[in-house]
Design a protein around this motif. Structure first.
Motif, PDB file in Angstrom:
ATOM      1  N   SER A 143       0.865  -1.197   0.000  1.00 57.97           N
ATOM      2  CA  SER A 143       0.000   0.000   0.000  1.00 57.97           C
ATOM      3  C   SER A 143       0.896   1.241   0.000  1.00 57.97           C
ATOM      4  O   SER A 143       1.809   1.305   0.823  1.00 57.97           O
TER       5      SER A 143
ATOM      6  N   VAL B 212      -4.999   2.873  -1.837  1.00 57.20           N
ATOM      7  CA  VAL B 212      -4.278   3.286  -0.624  1.00 57.20           C
ATOM      8  C   VAL B 212      -5.165   2.898   0.558  1.00 57.20           C
ATOM      9  O   VAL B 212      -6.311   3.347   0.654  1.00 57.20           O
TER      10      VAL B 212
ATOM     11  N   GLU C  81       5.905  -0.673   1.188  1.00 57.93           N
ATOM     12  CA  GLU C  81       5.411   0.707   1.148  1.00 57.93           C
ATOM     13  C   GLU C  81       6.275   1.571   0.221  1.00 57.93           C
ATOM     14  O   GLU C  81       6.523   2.743   0.479  1.00 57.93           O
TER      15      GLU C  81
ATOM     16  N   GLU D 251       4.901   4.982  -0.818  1.00 57.85           N
ATOM     17  CA  GLU D 251       4.217   5.722   0.261  1.00 57.85           C
ATOM     18  C   GLU D 251       4.295   7.244   0.129  1.00 57.85           C
ATOM     19  O   GLU D 251       3.459   7.942   0.685  1.00 57.85           O
TER      20      GLU D 251
ATOM     21  N   VAL E 207       0.919   9.729  -2.868  1.00 60.38           N
ATOM     22  CA  VAL E 207      -0.525   9.478  -2.752  1.00 60.38           C
ATOM     23  C   VAL E 207      -1.229  10.744  -3.207  1.00 60.38           C
ATOM     24  O   VAL E 207      -0.731  11.855  -2.996  1.00 60.38           O
TER      25      VAL E 207
ATOM     26  N   HIS F 145      -1.281   8.172   3.294  1.00 61.21           N
ATOM     27  CA  HIS F 145      -0.660   6.883   3.582  1.00 61.21           C
ATOM     28  C   HIS F 145      -0.520   6.683   5.090  1.00 61.21           C
ATOM     29  O   HIS F 145      -0.066   7.577   5.791  1.00 61.21           O
TER      30      HIS F 145
END
Ligand code: GLU
Length: 398
Positions: free
Chosen positions: A182, A190, A214, A217, A220, A226
């Motif tokens: 993610s 996300v 991640e 990360e 986003v 995140h």
């Protein structure tokens, strides 16, 4: 004894390699490079590699380090300067208090963090739950180490999130870990804190490690945020967090990242690193320390803004193609285009795009059964390349 010169049969390779598929992302990107070397005008949307070079201040820090004699092997765990810069970044950006002495190891990108952590926690036959679709290298890597990948579907109708009951149903007495990503590659999801808590509950109740990739990360989009799973209540002891600079600082060629995990896991990974690679290269750690140690500068933040714009452009162009639906990723930089309405399989369409128009994309089926009927398209190429690619896509998907 005369030498045998007639039919030579070299000794067998391992079963592990006979069983291993090539990495679709790397294979297709290599194929695109080969075609370009042969003079073909290829538009390459395959691997997740941005058009931008690494920002110059990061490069200068590494080249100064090299010119000043930082050309020797470092501690297996990584340079203290690098680990301290990582700890600062984790505190500033992720609300994590990490001890750089015991809880961080420098790795060659995230893949090395994944291999060292799997080698640290898996006995042969142990099962690892992973996402379907998910990054192409997870399942083969687990298998290389004698582990058993157990894919659990991320259903399009559930917005590519796990259903708690399906996750629970996959647990057996051999389950050792849950591996997830993610912002998610390839779907762009996300996870919200509440969605992460599904994984947290299952991990804690069944005493499982959670390996969380991640790598995306810092990128986003819109209102999405995140959250590191290790910051959820009680999760620090279970979490192995993989991060790096490959994607977000366009430092793919440097091969540098880190793992943040409980001290016993890091100690195990250090032992493995001593034997397997000794350490991550010295001057790249200094460039990476620069990239992580400071508040991200405008060279990075402007690049990320630009990427958001390009993701918007590309996904809306994809969405406008007949039979294709594609929404803006919540994070990361892939268009996950649903082509099921075209009636063509993802492999067939990807192959036709490459053959007929020299556009390289990754068929969704390479990411797992649930990826059938999707194409993954990297959106962070130059404007010129995106426009050229869109024109060609329109010629094939009519
Ligand atoms: N991780 C990237 C991708 O999904 C780069 C290719 C790779 O390292 O496998 O495209």
């Amino acid at each position: 004894m005369p030498m045998k010169t007639d039919s030579v049969h070299p000794p067998e390779l391992t079963q592990r390699i006979h069983a291993a598929p090539e990495s679709a992302t790397v294979r297709i990107a290599d194929l695109a490079k080969t075609l370009r070397r042969q003079g073909e005008d290829v538009v390459d949307f395959s691997a997740g590699r941005a058009a931008e070079d690494t920002p110059k201040p990061i490069c200068r820090t590494a080249s100064d380090a090299m010119m000043n004699g930082d050309t020797h092997q470092t501690m297996a765990q990584g340079k203290p300067e690098y680990r301290e810069a990582v700890a600062k970044k984790l505190k500033r950006e992720n609300a994590i208090d990490a001890d750089p002495e015991t809880e961080i190891i420098a790795t060659f990108g995230c893949k090395n963090g994944l291999t060292l952590s799997l080698l640290s926690i898996l006995n042969p036959g142990d099962e690892v739950i992973l996402e379907d679709p998910g990054f192409v290298s997870y399942a083969p890597t687990i298998q290389f180490f004698g582990g058993v990948p157990v894919p659990v579907p991320l259903r399009p109708e559930n917005d590519h999130r796990w259903k708690e009951e399906e996750l629970r149903a996959a647990i057996t007495d051999r389950t050792k870990a849950i591996l997830f990503c993610s912002p998610h590659n390839p779907t762009g999801v996300v996870h919200t804190p509440e969605e992460l808590d599904v994984i947290c509950r299952v991990a804690q109740e069944n005493n499982l490690y959670v390996i969380s990739d991640e790598i995306y990360e810092r990128v986003v989009w819109g209102a999405h945020q995140h959250t590191c799973i290790s910051t959820r209540p009680g999760m620090k002891a279970y979490s192995i967090t993989l991060m790096g600079l490959t994607k977000t600082a366009s430092m793919g060629g440097w091969r540098v990242g880190f793992t943040y995990a409980p001290a016993p896991v890091i100690r195990a990974m250090v032992t493995l690193q001593q034997h397997l690679a000794t350490c991550v290269s010295s001057f790249t750690q200094m460039g990476a320390a620069h990239a992580f140690g400071e508040e991200p500068g405008t060279d990075l933040t402007n690049m990320w803004k630009e990427w958001e714009r390009r993701c918007e452009y590309m996904t809306s162009e994809l969405d406008s193609l007949p039979g294709v639906s594609c929404s803006m990723p919540e994070g990361g930089f892939y268009g996950w285009a649903d082509i099921r309405q075209t009636g063509e399989s993802s492999e067939a369409l990807a192959e036709r795009l490459l053959k007929e128009q020299h556009v390289a994309v990754v068929p969704g089926s390479a990411f797992g059964e649930q990826g059938a009927g999707f194409l993954r398209i990297t959106c962070v190429k130059s404007d010129q390349e995106l426009e050229k690619g869109v024109e060609r896509l329109k010629r094939v998907i009519k």
